[in-house]
Design an enzyme around this catalytic site. Structure first.
Site, PDB file in Angstrom:
ATOM      1  N   HIS A  68      10.720 -26.816 -17.042  1.00 46.20           N
ATOM      2  CA  HIS A  68      11.576 -26.411 -15.727  1.00 46.20           C
ATOM      3  C   HIS A  68      11.494 -27.744 -15.032  1.00 46.20           C
ATOM      4  CE1 HIS A  68      10.121 -22.091 -16.107  1.00 46.20           C
ATOM      5  NE2 HIS A  68      10.683 -22.325 -16.809  1.00 46.20           N
ATOM      6  N   TYR A 131      -0.387 -25.291  -7.851  1.00 47.36           N
ATOM      7  CA  TYR A 131       0.447 -26.349  -7.588  1.00 47.36           C
ATOM      8  C   TYR A 131       1.238 -26.316  -6.157  1.00 47.36           C
ATOM      9  CZ  TYR A 131       3.967 -23.018  -9.430  1.00 47.36           C
ATOM     10  OH  TYR A 131       4.648 -21.861  -9.515  1.00 47.36           O
TER      11      TYR A 131
END
Length: 471
Positions: A68, A131
């Site tokens: 992605h 993240y």
């Protein structure tokens, strides 16, 4: 557990950075500074301004996610377990399709820039993948993603666990192969004040250097009217460059001009800073030597952190705008002086007078340096796209300072006319029969140390003027 030193290394994908993190352990477990802004920026990471922290728990070995590419930057690490990470550049340009891989444990991290496809495969059970991102996730944002199939034969990611034995989502299995991927365009730079001398130079620089941009004139983005702004256009931008301002120094001393100056240079800039903060977009703001009173002895220069001391309304409103911009974590205040670009300006006026046979009187007790708009535009764009450290920069030509009288003589000489036709006059005498004029700084010399240290130095003023007149 021995702690490694913080270390940042580059990869074959521009902007993709691998980090070694110090992990401190004892019989109780371990501790690490997963994100430490000051240390990591000093080590070479961009000051990317994260706004959201996400955690992905993966129970089984072989869980595979991606590839992605998202319209924001990511900072990836592992809190528990181990992953095999694979990254593919899905941005338009010569590196499209480039791949980098690495195994990531709690002692490593990765900075993934916007447009680089991110994927991972778990190599241990109960892996916790975390993240930071510098945009807030929303369902609408998924339309801006770019995807690549995990099994793409051209990129050929060397998955440790074959994909047929891995755990994948149906959605990830259906992503396109590289030949069918539409590359993600770079985030644009927003330019405000595009019809002005500097704005036109910014647009020209972006077009010449193939920097994606969106430019707005005052009619399209009026700083004094925040309610009319197309605020949605700022989302996902690489940065905003504010080259718009109320610059009528003398008119600002009138009741109407005072209101207009404060509306654009202070209130409007404060609204712009709030908008940039809300969307996590950095702001480069153009300011002026008029934020100082100009009384510094002529042998000295104003350094970037000198106290603000504006005298007139114009300088006061610009100083107020600076204070608003400083509230942003990622910002660049760019002070300049004596700007020369395409359109009406002092150099153009002196050249016209020389050609018309007019012998002007020019003040000889104001000291400073010229700034040519192509140089100023180049610095502003570089600050944004190279993500230079936030702060205040002074941008003018380099070399010895001069007076307006000196510069007028240089223009006459440079255009083949007798410089002796220019007569010197003091500012007091020049303004004696001109009521309503704002005070001018005697000393407009700006210290260029921070600009030079950032590798953005501008050429010598006299040579820059010679080159300008020769075009």
């Amino acid at each position: 557990m021995a702690a490694a030193q913080l270390n940042v290394t580059t990869t074959d994908i521009p902007g993709l950075l691998l980090l070694e993190l110090p992990v401190h352990g004892d019989p109780r477990g371990w501790f690490k500074e997963n994100w430490q802004r000051e240390k990591m920026v000093a080590a070479g990471l961009p000051d990317f301004g994260p706004v959201q922290n996400n955690i992905s728990f993966n129970a089984a070995v072989g869980t595979t996610r991606g590839i992605h590419a998202e319209p924001w930057d990511k900072y990836i690490s592992v809190a528990n377990g181990r992953i095999f990470g694979a990254w593919v550049d899905l941005r338009s340009g010569e590196h499209f399709g480039a791949m980098a891989t690495a195994e990531i444990t709690p002692g490593q991290a990765v900075f993934v820039p916007r447009g680089v496809g991110n994927s991972f495969q778990t190599l241990k059970a109960d892996t916790v993948y975390t993240y930071l991102v510098n945009e807030h996730w929303s369902a609408d944002a998924q339309s801006l993603y770019t995807f690549l199939n995990l099994a793409d034969p051209t990129v050929a990611v060397p998955w440790p666990i074959p994909l047929e034995k891995s755990i994948l989502s149906d959605k990830d299995r259906q992503h396109p192969f590289l030949d069918d991927v539409t590359p993600m365009e770079s985030a644009p730079v927003i330019i405000l004040g595009a019809a002005g001398q500097l704005g036109r130079a910014l647009v020209a620089h972006c077009e010449r250097e193939a920097v994606p941009y969106r430019a707005y004139t005052r009619g399209e983005w009026d700083l004094a009217a925040p309610d009319t702004w197309p605020v949605e256009d700022i989302q996902g931008a690489r940065g905003v460059i504010n080259a718009a301002a109320y610059t009528h120094v003398d008119a600002a001393e009138t009741p109407e001009g005072r209101a207009a100056a404060w509306a654009a240079n202070a209130t409007g800039v404060a609204a712009l800073a709030r908008l940039c903060a809300a969307d996590g977009v950095p702001l480069a703001h153009v300011s002026t030597d008029y934020v100082f009173d100009g009384t510094l002895p002529v042998g000295l220069e104003y350094h970037a952190e000198a106290p603000l001391s504006p005298v007139g309304v114009y300088g006061q409103s610009k100083a107020a705008g600076e204070l608003a911009v400083r509230t942003l974590p990622r910002h660049w205040i760019v002070r300049t002086s004596w700007v020369i670009g395409e359109g009406p300006n002092f150099v153009a006026t002196m050249k016209r007078l020389a050609e018309q046979g007019v012998n002007p009187s020019v003040v000889d007790d104001q000291h400073g340096r010229l700034t040519f708009t192509p140089d100023l535009a180049r610095v502003l764009i570089d600050l944004v796209i190279r993500d230079k450290p936030s702060g205040t920069y002074h941008v003018t030509s380099s070399g010895p300072s001069a007076t307006w009288f000196d510069i007028a003589q240089w223009v006459f000489e440079g255009t083949g006319h007798d410089p002796a036709r220019v007569t010197s006059v003091t500012t007091e005498d020049y303004l004696r029969d001109k009521p309503g004029q704002a005070a001018r700084p005697t000393n407009s010399k700006l210290d260029l140390t921070r600009l030079n240290d950032a590798g953005l130095a501008v050429g010598d003023m006299r040579q820059q003027l010679t080159d300008w007149l020769s075009v």
